[in-house]
Scaffold this motif. Structure first.
Motif, PDB file in Angstrom:
ATOM      1  N   THR A 276       0.829  -1.211   0.000  1.00  0.00           N
ATOM      2  CA  THR A 276       0.000   0.000   0.000  1.00  0.00           C
ATOM      3  C   THR A 276       0.859   1.256   0.000  1.00  0.00           C
ATOM      4  N   GLU A 277       1.857   1.275   0.869  1.00  0.00           N
ATOM      5  CA  GLU A 277       2.756   2.431   0.930  1.00  0.00           C
ATOM      6  C   GLU A 277       3.564   2.558  -0.368  1.00  0.00           C
ATOM      7  N   ALA A 278       3.994   1.417  -0.916  1.00  0.00           N
ATOM      8  CA  ALA A 278       4.786   1.442  -2.148  1.00  0.00           C
ATOM      9  C   ALA A 278       3.974   1.988  -3.314  1.00  0.00           C
ATOM     10  N   ASN A 279       2.712   1.592  -3.423  1.00  0.00           N
ATOM     11  CA  ASN A 279       1.870   2.100  -4.505  1.00  0.00           C
ATOM     12  C   ASN A 279       1.599   3.591  -4.347  1.00  0.00           C
ATOM     13  N   ARG A 280       1.437   4.036  -3.118  1.00  0.00           N
ATOM     14  CA  ARG A 280       1.242   5.467  -2.891  1.00  0.00           C
ATOM     15  C   ARG A 280       2.493   6.243  -3.303  1.00  0.00           C
ATOM     16  N   TYR A 281       3.658   5.697  -2.981  1.00  0.00           N
ATOM     17  CA  TYR A 281       4.905   6.360  -3.357  1.00  0.00           C
ATOM     18  C   TYR A 281       5.061   6.408  -4.883  1.00  0.00           C
ATOM     19  N   LEU A 282       4.662   5.320  -5.548  1.00  0.00           N
ATOM     20  CA  LEU A 282       4.740   5.298  -7.008  1.00  0.00           C
ATOM     21  C   LEU A 282       3.925   6.433  -7.622  1.00  0.00           C
ATOM     22  N   GLN A 283       2.671   6.569  -7.169  1.00  0.00           N
ATOM     23  CA  GLN A 283       1.776   7.547  -7.783  1.00  0.00           C
ATOM     24  C   GLN A 283       2.159   8.982  -7.445  1.00  0.00           C
ATOM     25  N   GLU A 284       2.584   9.218  -6.229  1.00  0.00           N
ATOM     26  CA  GLU A 284       2.812  10.598  -5.780  1.00  0.00           C
ATOM     27  C   GLU A 284       4.223  11.109  -6.076  1.00  0.00           C
ATOM     28  N   ILE A 285       5.215  10.238  -6.042  1.00  0.00           N
ATOM     29  CA  ILE A 285       6.604  10.694  -6.153  1.00  0.00           C
ATOM     30  C   ILE A 285       7.317  10.102  -7.374  1.00  0.00           C
ATOM     31  N   TYR A 286       7.396   8.789  -7.427  1.00  0.00           N
ATOM     32  CA  TYR A 286       8.291   8.141  -8.386  1.00  0.00           C
ATOM     33  C   TYR A 286       7.833   8.319  -9.832  1.00  0.00           C
ATOM     34  N   LEU A 287       6.558   8.044 -10.125  1.00  0.00           N
ATOM     35  CA  LEU A 287       6.072   8.095 -11.509  1.00  0.00           C
ATOM     36  C   LEU A 287       6.201   9.488 -12.126  1.00  0.00           C
ATOM     37  N   PRO A 288       5.762  10.556 -11.454  1.00  0.00           N
ATOM     38  CA  PRO A 288       5.959  11.890 -12.052  1.00  0.00           C
ATOM     39  C   PRO A 288       7.435  12.219 -12.289  1.00  0.00           C
ATOM     40  N   ALA A 289       8.307  11.831 -11.340  1.00  0.00           N
ATOM     41  CA  ALA A 289       9.728  12.124 -11.497  1.00  0.00           C
ATOM     42  C   ALA A 289      10.330  11.317 -12.650  1.00  0.00           C
ATOM     43  N   PHE A 290       9.936  10.058 -12.776  1.00  0.00           N
ATOM     44  CA  PHE A 290      10.455   9.217 -13.863  1.00  0.00           C
ATOM     45  C   PHE A 290      10.055   9.782 -15.217  1.00  0.00           C
ATOM     46  N   ASN A 291       8.775  10.146 -15.381  1.00  0.00           N
ATOM     47  CA  ASN A 291       8.312  10.690 -16.660  1.00  0.00           C
ATOM     48  C   ASN A 291       9.001  12.008 -16.988  1.00  0.00           C
ATOM     49  N   ALA A 292       9.218  12.826 -15.983  1.00  0.00           N
ATOM     50  CA  ALA A 292       9.887  14.108 -16.234  1.00  0.00           C
ATOM     51  C   ALA A 292      11.302  13.901 -16.736  1.00  0.00           C
ATOM     52  N   GLU A 293      11.969  12.828 -16.272  1.00  0.00           N
ATOM     53  CA  GLU A 293      13.364  12.588 -16.655  1.00  0.00           C
ATOM     54  C   GLU A 293      13.498  11.813 -17.960  1.00  0.00           C
ATOM     55  N   PHE A 294      12.628  10.832 -18.181  1.00  0.00           N
ATOM     56  CA  PHE A 294      12.826   9.910 -19.294  1.00  0.00           C
ATOM     57  C   PHE A 294      11.833  10.094 -20.450  1.00  0.00           C
ATOM     58  N   ARG A 295      10.832  10.931 -20.294  1.00  0.00           N
ATOM     59  CA  ARG A 295       9.887  11.118 -21.389  1.00  0.00           C
ATOM     60  C   ARG A 295      10.573  11.795 -22.568  1.00  0.00           C
ATOM     61  N   GLU A 296      10.298  11.299 -23.775  1.00  0.00           N
ATOM     62  CA  GLU A 296      10.881  11.855 -24.989  1.00  0.00           C
ATOM     63  C   GLU A 296       9.798  12.522 -25.834  1.00  0.00           C
ATOM     64  N   LEU A 297      10.228  13.370 -26.737  1.00  0.00           N
ATOM     65  CA  LEU A 297       9.300  14.007 -27.659  1.00  0.00           C
ATOM     66  C   LEU A 297       8.948  13.035 -28.775  1.00  0.00           C
ATOM     67  N   ALA A 298       7.676  12.998 -29.152  1.00  0.00           N
ATOM     68  CA  ALA A 298       7.252  12.146 -30.259  1.00  0.00           C
ATOM     69  C   ALA A 298       7.794  12.685 -31.576  1.00  0.00           C
ATOM     70  N   ARG A 299       7.915  11.790 -32.552  1.00  0.00           N
ATOM     71  CA  ARG A 299       8.461  12.195 -33.841  1.00  0.00           C
ATOM     72  C   ARG A 299       7.572  13.199 -34.561  1.00  0.00           C
ATOM     73  N   GLU A 300       6.285  13.106 -34.365  1.00  0.00           N
ATOM     74  CA  GLU A 300       5.337  14.016 -35.011  1.00  0.00           C
ATOM     75  C   GLU A 300       4.489  14.703 -33.953  1.00  0.00           C
ATOM     76  N   GLN A 301       3.972  15.850 -34.279  1.00  0.00           N
ATOM     77  CA  GLN A 301       3.078  16.575 -33.377  1.00  0.00           C
ATOM     78  C   GLN A 301       1.661  16.019 -33.494  1.00  0.00           C
ATOM     79  N   GLY A 302       0.948  16.022 -32.375  1.00  0.00           N
ATOM     80  CA  GLY A 302      -0.423  15.522 -32.358  1.00  0.00           C
ATOM     81  C   GLY A 302      -0.557  14.334 -31.432  1.00  0.00           C
ATOM     82  N   SER A 303      -1.685  13.653 -31.517  1.00  0.00           N
ATOM     83  CA  SER A 303      -1.969  12.509 -30.654  1.00  0.00           C
ATOM     84  C   SER A 303      -2.900  11.543 -31.370  1.00  0.00           C
ATOM     85  N   ALA A 304      -2.686  10.239 -31.142  1.00  0.00           N
ATOM     86  CA  ALA A 304      -3.547   9.214 -31.714  1.00  0.00           C
ATOM     87  C   ALA A 304      -4.621   8.758 -30.737  1.00  0.00           C
ATOM     88  N   PHE A 305      -4.647   9.322 -29.535  1.00  0.00           N
ATOM     89  CA  PHE A 305      -5.696   8.997 -28.576  1.00  0.00           C
ATOM     90  C   PHE A 305      -7.023   9.586 -29.056  1.00  0.00           C
TER      91      PHE A 305
END
Length: 392
Positions: A276-305
């Motif tokens: 429970t504590e680990a999942n809370r840490y993932l959502q509040e701290i680790y996941l946002p920090a990971f995405n901020a560091e490792f997220r890359e720009l897509a090759r094209e602008q826009g979204s397929a969602f």
């Protein structure tokens, strides 16, 4: 008949047809040559050879003439007998060094081929295929990866980390710990992604049994006999793609190596020992920090969602089971007996085919076509309308 001989016979028949059409001025030389899969110059050579020797002139003489460099049969037999008598179980490379030391004139490949043809040594297993790096998807939402990693994330406990990530940007949309990876965890990862970003185009995963039915171990997946998860993706119009090797899932594999390196240390640093504590840490701290560091720009602008547009996502991302209603308007589901309450649509549902939904939290529901007949607690207790409203 060998394949080469069969191809020779086919070529002779095709040449007769092409020559006849050319003689009747129905085809030009270029068209007749194209029919045979050769150039017009080769077609003219075929005509000359045909006029001199008939159809036999078209035959490849290499198939009927022995090579002048072919080793005598006695030499091959002597080589095999020597290996069988004194060098059994020797590696070919080792045996070849002795063969050359005694003045053997042949190449290593020739020696190896003769020993393999005589079944004195086994052929080496096929090496892995030459793989080429696959380009990332052009837009977010085109391809999503989902995978799980079993690891000792905290001392003395092994959990499964479930990650749903975008192929185009490496962004992690969903990330959580569970006791064991399965259909429920897969539904959860997809649901969290869809509710946040919308429907995506394709889903890329390994051949786990909750994703695919695989008739033969290590073989191809059965795309017609769908699992519960496969049925849900088909219902949402999302294409499923199966990965046949760890290399094919290279991006998610590399991400998990990073998580195993960093996350274990961060959980220990904060003294986290429960899921429970680990999942809370993932959502509040680790996941946002990971995405901020490792997220890359897509090759094209826009979204397929694309937006949900009122899609009943909860009733799709759950397990579906068909049942037939008994004479007492009850449905047997496992060890439970689910009573269908009276309604204004039908007098009864005896012998009607219904669909039982089992949701990730264990709750149940019975549907007749698109209409929900009733909701139930995990123990089979019928929920009243008031209880359903309070739960909602």
């Amino acid at each position: 008949m060998k394949r080469t001989q069969t191809l020779q016979e086919i070529r002779k028949m095709n040449f007769e047809s092409a020559l006849s059409l050319w003689n009747e001025n129905r085809l030009t030389q270029e068209e007749a040559a194209r029919m045979l899969g050769v150039c017009d110059r080769t077609f003219r050579r075929y005509i000359q050879r045909y006029e001199e020797n008939g159809l036999d002139g078209l035959m490849d003489k290499r198939l009927s003439q022995a090579s002048a460099r072919k080793a005598p049969v006695d030499e091959v037999l002597a080589l095999c007998e020597r290996y069988r008598a004194r060098h059994t179980h020797w590696a070919v490379r080792h045996f070849y060094s002795w063969y050359r030391r005694d003045g053997g004139p042949r190449s290593y490949t020739w020696v190896k081929n003769q020993l393999q043809a005589a079944r004195l040594v086994d052929k080496a297993t096929k090496r892995g295929a030459h793989r080429k790096q696959r380009d990332r998807a052009a837009l977010p939402g085109m391809i999503l990866h989902q995978d799980g990693s079993t690891h000792e994330w905290v001392p003395g406990q092994k959990w499964d980390l479930i990650v749903t990530m975008d192929d185009a940007t490496n962004e992690h949309y969903s990330m959580f710990f569970v006791a064991q990876e399965g259909t429920t965890s897969s539904f959860r990862g997809v649901k969290e992604t869809i509710l946040t970003h919308g429907l995506f185009c394709a889903f890329y995963s390994d051949r786990g049994s909750h994703y695919w039915h695989t008739p033969e171990a290590g073989g191809k997946v059965d795309k017609k006999n769908l699992t519960q998860f496969g049925r849900a993706m088909d219902q949402l119009g999302i294409e499923m793609i199966a990965a046949y090797s760890p290399q094919a899932r290279g991006r998610s594999e590399r991400a998990f190596r990073t998580h195993q390196e960093r996350l274990v240390k961060e959980l220990a640093y904060h003294g986290i020992t429960t899921m429970t504590e680990a999942n809370r840490y993932l959502q509040e701290i680790y996941l946002p920090a990971f995405n901020a560091e490792f997220r890359e720009l897509a090759r094209e602008q826009g979204s397929a969602f694309v937006p949900l547009l009122g899609t009943p996502i909860d009733d799709i991302l759950c397990e579906h089971y068909e049942r037939v209603v008994g004479r007492n308007n009850c449905v047997t589901f496992g060890r439970l007996t689910l009573q269908i309450p009276a309604d204004t649509y039908r007098c009864n549902y005896v012998k009607a085919k219904v669909r039982v939904h089992r949701y990730p939290d264990g709750h149940l529901a019975i549907f007749h076509g698109p209409r929900k007949l009733a909701d139930y607690l995990p123990d089979g207790t019928l929920l009243t309308t008031t209880q359903q409203e309070e739960a909602a």
